[in-house]
Scaffold this active site. Sequence first.
Site, PDB file in Angstrom:
ATOM      1  N   SER A  98       0.673 -13.026  -2.645  1.00  0.00           N
ATOM      2  CA  SER A  98      -0.320 -14.013  -3.094  1.00  0.00           C
ATOM      3  C   SER A  98      -1.202 -14.557  -1.966  1.00  0.00           C
ATOM      4  O   SER A  98      -1.565 -15.739  -1.970  1.00  0.00           O
ATOM      5  CB  SER A  98       0.358 -15.165  -3.846  1.00  0.00           C
ATOM      6  OG  SER A  98       0.966 -14.690  -5.028  1.00  0.00           O
ATOM      7  N   ASN A 118      -3.320  -3.389  -0.267  1.00  0.00           N
ATOM      8  CA  ASN A 118      -2.480  -2.455  -1.030  1.00  0.00           C
ATOM      9  C   ASN A 118      -3.032  -2.437  -2.454  1.00  0.00           C
ATOM     10  O   ASN A 118      -2.841  -3.393  -3.202  1.00  0.00           O
ATOM     11  CB  ASN A 118      -1.027  -2.944  -1.006  1.00  0.00           C
ATOM     12  CG  ASN A 118      -0.130  -2.088  -1.879  1.00  0.00           C
ATOM     13  OD1 ASN A 118      -0.547  -1.045  -2.393  1.00  0.00           O
ATOM     14  ND2 ASN A 118       1.110  -2.521  -2.055  1.00  0.00           N
ATOM     15  N   GLU A 136       8.266  -3.009  -4.955  1.00  0.00           N
ATOM     16  CA  GLU A 136       8.067  -2.397  -6.276  1.00  0.00           C
ATOM     17  C   GLU A 136       8.702  -1.008  -6.315  1.00  0.00           C
ATOM     18  O   GLU A 136       9.165  -0.561  -7.368  1.00  0.00           O
ATOM     19  CB  GLU A 136       6.564  -2.356  -6.599  1.00  0.00           C
ATOM     20  CG  GLU A 136       6.044  -3.748  -6.946  1.00  0.00           C
ATOM     21  CD  GLU A 136       4.573  -3.983  -6.656  1.00  0.00           C
ATOM     22  OE1 GLU A 136       3.840  -3.014  -6.415  1.00  0.00           O
ATOM     23  OE2 GLU A 136       4.167  -5.163  -6.658  1.00  0.00           O
ATOM     24  N   LYS A 155      -2.118  -0.619  -4.843  1.00  0.00           N
ATOM     25  CA  LYS A 155      -1.104  -0.288  -5.856  1.00  0.00           C
ATOM     26  C   LYS A 155      -1.686   0.730  -6.844  1.00  0.00           C
ATOM     27  O   LYS A 155      -2.422   1.621  -6.428  1.00  0.00           O
ATOM     28  CB  LYS A 155      -0.594  -1.563  -6.528  1.00  0.00           C
ATOM     29  CG  LYS A 155      -0.127  -2.604  -5.496  1.00  0.00           C
ATOM     30  CD  LYS A 155       0.573  -3.786  -6.077  1.00  0.00           C
ATOM     31  CE  LYS A 155       0.999  -4.725  -4.955  1.00  0.00           C
ATOM     32  NZ  LYS A 155       1.735  -5.891  -5.420  1.00  0.00           N
ATOM     33  N   GLY A 206       2.086 -11.362  -6.572  1.00  0.00           N
ATOM     34  CA  GLY A 206       1.347 -11.415  -7.828  1.00  0.00           C
ATOM     35  C   GLY A 206       1.598 -12.656  -8.664  1.00  0.00           C
ATOM     36  O   GLY A 206       1.254 -12.703  -9.839  1.00  0.00           O
ATOM     37  N   GLU A 221       7.436  -9.628   2.576  1.00  0.00           N
ATOM     38  CA  GLU A 221       6.875  -9.910   1.254  1.00  0.00           C
ATOM     39  C   GLU A 221       7.968 -10.442   0.328  1.00  0.00           C
ATOM     40  O   GLU A 221       8.717  -9.652  -0.282  1.00  0.00           O
ATOM     41  CB  GLU A 221       6.293  -8.633   0.634  1.00  0.00           C
ATOM     42  CG  GLU A 221       5.161  -8.019   1.430  1.00  0.00           C
ATOM     43  CD  GLU A 221       4.250  -7.175   0.535  1.00  0.00           C
ATOM     44  OE1 GLU A 221       3.050  -7.460   0.520  1.00  0.00           O
ATOM     45  OE2 GLU A 221       4.744  -6.270  -0.158  1.00  0.00           O
ATOM     46  N   HIS A 272       8.036  -0.701  -0.145  1.00  0.00           N
ATOM     47  CA  HIS A 272       7.524  -1.833  -0.922  1.00  0.00           C
ATOM     48  C   HIS A 272       8.547  -2.220  -1.990  1.00  0.00           C
ATOM     49  O   HIS A 272       9.214  -1.357  -2.566  1.00  0.00           O
ATOM     50  CB  HIS A 272       6.181  -1.458  -1.567  1.00  0.00           C
ATOM     51  CG  HIS A 272       5.478  -2.668  -2.116  1.00  0.00           C
ATOM     52  ND1 HIS A 272       5.838  -3.253  -3.305  1.00  0.00           N
ATOM     53  CD2 HIS A 272       4.460  -3.417  -1.619  1.00  0.00           C
ATOM     54  CE1 HIS A 272       5.053  -4.312  -3.522  1.00  0.00           C
ATOM     55  NE2 HIS A 272       4.223  -4.435  -2.503  1.00  0.00           N
TER      56      HIS A 272
HETATM   57  P1  13P Z   1      -0.344  -9.768  -4.164  1.00  0.00           P
HETATM   58  O1  13P Z   1      -1.245 -10.054  -3.007  1.00  0.00           O
HETATM   59  O2  13P Z   1      -1.092  -9.309  -5.396  1.00  0.00           O
HETATM   60  O3  13P Z   1       0.603 -10.897  -4.428  1.00  0.00           O
HETATM   61  O4  13P Z   1       0.562  -8.505  -3.769  1.00  0.00           O
HETATM   62  C1  13P Z   1       1.211  -8.508  -2.549  1.00  0.00           C
HETATM   63  C2  13P Z   1       1.761  -7.168  -2.308  1.00  0.00           C
HETATM   64  O5  13P Z   1       2.702  -6.734  -2.956  1.00  0.00           O
HETATM   65  C3  13P Z   1       1.117  -6.340  -1.267  1.00  0.00           C
HETATM   66  O6  13P Z   1       1.876  -5.220  -0.971  1.00  0.00           O
END
Ligand code: 13P
Length: 253
Positions: free
Chosen positions: A209, A10, A95, A12, A170, A164, A93
């Site tokens: 992560s 992803n 976010e 982002k 992150g 997740e 997601h």
């Molecule tokens: P990270 O791998 O950067 O922690 O992000 C995970 C994520 O949100 C994938 O959709």
Amino acid sequence: MALKKLVAGNWKMHGLSADLAEVKAIADASRNFPAVDVALCVPAILIERAARAVPGFAIGGQDVHHQEQGAHTGNISAAMLLDAGAVLTIVGHSERRDAQRESDAEVKAKAEAGLTAGLQVILCVGESLAVREAGSAVETVLAQLDGSLPGSLGGKTELAIAYEPIWAIGTGRVPTSRDIAEMHAAIRARLVERFGEDGAGLRILYGGSVKPSNANEIFGIPNVDGALVGGASLKAADFMPIVEAAADGPGSF
Ligand code: 13P
């Protein structure tokens, strides 16, 4: 049942034209791992160029609108994603659930729109740190799942769930293997309850992560059928060792 693993990146809000070279590097290297499905969910504006650059490699979007068309400024429909060359999309997601205030009902409608149009859908769920610390992570995620799952699969298994935990995204923090196993088993049970045998065939990805250093351990956990990778998916040098770990893991064939 051992399912073929899916490792999806992803990106982002990362990626410009220059980064198409990285998409190509990942797609090329992925051919060495036919036992794993690999995909990259890139920013919408890069989908068409990425799909053209790597024919046969799975390029996806990061969101989809629940309606087919209409007065929805800035939004993108499932037909548009497909038209641009995408074969999958992420929905729900954390976010977007947070910043765009997406509800479970909206996520469900998006998942249904994606599946109906013929996209593979990765539906995300996950708890906050406060919920985890309060000891109610499993019930919270199952409630989220109940509200977000599509009404039916139409006999297909193109839906994947990504667990997740928000506090692991992150941050470099990852739940214990025991906690991941507990959550994935609970999600699996709920999927079978909802969809019968089809529910046993849906992949459950872990995200948050995931790195080359922890991928082996994560892929060894029962009911972990792949990963949704953020930061470590931006460069082939970080992403490919994760794909390789999925190929080596016990679940692959
Ligand atoms: P990270 O791998 O950067 O922690 O992000 C995970 C994520 O949100 C994938 O959709």
